[in-house]
Motif scaffolding. Structure first.
Motif, PDB file in Angstrom:
ATOM      1  N   VAL A  20       0.841  -1.198   0.000  1.00 20.87           N
ATOM      2  CA  VAL A  20       0.000   0.000   0.000  1.00 20.87           C
ATOM      3  C   VAL A  20       0.881   1.254   0.000  1.00 20.87           C
ATOM      4  CG1 VAL A  20      -1.907  -1.136   1.219  1.00 20.87           C
ATOM      5  CG2 VAL A  20      -0.100  -0.007   2.531  1.00 20.87           C
ATOM      6  N   SER A  21       0.252   2.364  -0.411  1.00 18.82           N
ATOM      7  CA  SER A  21       0.943   3.657  -0.346  1.00 18.82           C
ATOM      8  C   SER A  21       0.092   4.751   0.267  1.00 18.82           C
ATOM      9  CB  SER A  21       1.376   4.105  -1.753  1.00 18.82           C
ATOM     10  OG  SER A  21       2.338   3.243  -2.301  1.00 18.82           O
ATOM     11  N   GLY A  22      -1.236   4.553   0.286  1.00 20.69           N
ATOM     12  CA  GLY A  22      -2.114   5.652   0.688  1.00 20.69           C
ATOM     13  C   GLY A  22      -3.205   5.251   1.644  1.00 20.69           C
ATOM     14  N   GLY A  23      -4.444   5.575   1.268  1.00 19.74           N
ATOM     15  CA  GLY A  23      -5.574   5.435   2.174  1.00 19.74           C
ATOM     16  C   GLY A  23      -5.985   4.009   2.477  1.00 19.74           C
ATOM     17  N   ALA A  61       3.924  -0.838   3.591  1.00 17.03           N
ATOM     18  CA  ALA A  61       3.698   0.480   2.996  1.00 17.03           C
ATOM     19  C   ALA A  61       4.993   1.071   2.459  1.00 17.03           C
ATOM     20  CB  ALA A  61       3.089   1.424   4.022  1.00 17.03           C
ATOM     21  N   SER A  62       4.859   1.792   1.337  1.00 12.43           N
ATOM     22  CA  SER A  62       6.001   2.523   0.779  1.00 12.43           C
ATOM     23  C   SER A  62       6.100   3.911   1.402  1.00 12.43           C
ATOM     24  CB  SER A  62       5.847   2.664  -0.733  1.00 12.43           C
ATOM     25  OG  SER A  62       4.702   3.450  -1.032  1.00 12.43           O
ATOM     26  N   ASN A  63       5.107   4.246   2.218  1.00  7.24           N
ATOM     27  CA  ASN A  63       5.012   5.574   2.817  1.00  7.24           C
ATOM     28  C   ASN A  63       4.658   5.383   4.293  1.00  7.24           C
ATOM     29  OD1 ASN A  63       4.134   8.096   3.697  1.00  7.24           O
ATOM     30  ND2 ASN A  63       2.265   8.062   2.459  1.00  7.24           N
ATOM     31  N   PHE A  83      -0.549   0.772  -4.668  1.00 10.81           N
ATOM     32  CA  PHE A  83       0.892   0.861  -4.395  1.00 10.81           C
ATOM     33  C   PHE A  83       1.508   1.724  -5.486  1.00 10.81           C
ATOM     34  CE2 PHE A  83       5.260  -1.000  -4.170  1.00 10.81           C
ATOM     35  CZ  PHE A  83       5.494  -0.713  -2.825  1.00 10.81           C
ATOM     36  N   MET A  84       2.071   2.867  -5.092  1.00  6.65           N
ATOM     37  CA  MET A  84       2.421   3.901  -6.063  1.00  6.65           C
ATOM     38  C   MET A  84       3.900   3.891  -6.468  1.00  6.65           C
ATOM     39  SD  MET A  84      -0.540   4.940  -6.471  1.00  6.65           S
ATOM     40  CE  MET A  84      -0.517   6.437  -7.447  1.00  6.65           C
TER      41      MET A  84
END
Length: 209
Positions: free
Chosen positions: A9-12, A38-40, A91-92
């Motif tokens: 995941v990267s966000g919400g 997460a990447s973030n 996933f960005m």
């Protein structure tokens, strides 16, 4: 043995939530979400995972000099966790070939359009829906596919369409596709994989009875 699933995941984390909810309803047969990565470090998806009691990890893009270095670290983390299926859920980060080589036909992604339309480099998030509306399509939707080394180019597992309505904005269309397509297709595809019911034959994915 239940298949061990990692969700990236990267966000919400709305697609992650759809998977968590499906798991709670017993709809992910022979699989369990074993990790959310997460990447973030600020991704709200991590909070969703913690609420559900799922172990969380951060492999932050900014901690690595290149996408390749991050991908290698991510592969090492996934292998250490004995993951069977990797799910990209918003996933960005574009992963390099090391990921596909480590998990051949074992990475699923959901894309918010009917591939091959509005797919490939630069087609992510709201950009996809902006392009669909600019083109004037009457149908759009979502696609779950296996990840290959070509961006959005892997074999298609499932697709679902919705009507594009005259007053749609990118945000309204995005919401309709998430609710009616993405949140249904992704848990179904994950469950089929975990049951060993997806067979890849070239570009075609057969769903076994």
């Amino acid at each position: 043995m239940a298949k061990r699933i990692a969700v990236l995941v990267s966000g919400g984390g709305t697609n992650l939530q759809a998977l968590i909810d499906a798991q709670a309803r017993g709809e992910i047969v022979n699989g369990e979400i074993a990790a959310v990565i997460a990447s973030n470090p600020d991704a709200y998806a991590l909070e969703r995972a913690k609420k559900a009691g799922i172990p969380t990890y951060v492999v932050a893009r900014k901690s690595y000099p290149s996408s390749q270095a991050m991908t290698v670290a991510l592969v090492e983390q996934l292998q250490a966790l004995h993951i069977d299926l990797v799910v990209l859920a918003g996933f960005m980060v574009i992963l390099t070939s090391e990921m596909v080589q480590a998990f051949p036909n074992a990475i699923l992604n959901v894309h918010p359009a009917l591939i091959p339309s509005f797919a490939g480099p630069g087609c992510y998030g709201l950009h996809v829906h902006e392009k669909a509306l600019e083109y004037g399509v009457k149908l759009s939707g979502a696609t779950v596919h296996f990840v290959s080394e070509e961006c959005d180019g892997g074999p298609i597992v499932s697709q679902k369409a919705v009507e594009v309505l005259p007053d749609d904005t990118p945000e309204i269309l995005q919401r309709r596709i998430m609710e009616n397509c993405e949140w249904k297709l992704l848990p179904q595809a994950v469950s089929l994989f975990c049951q060993g019911r997806l067979k890849v034959e070239g570009r075609t994915v057969r769903i076994l009875d």
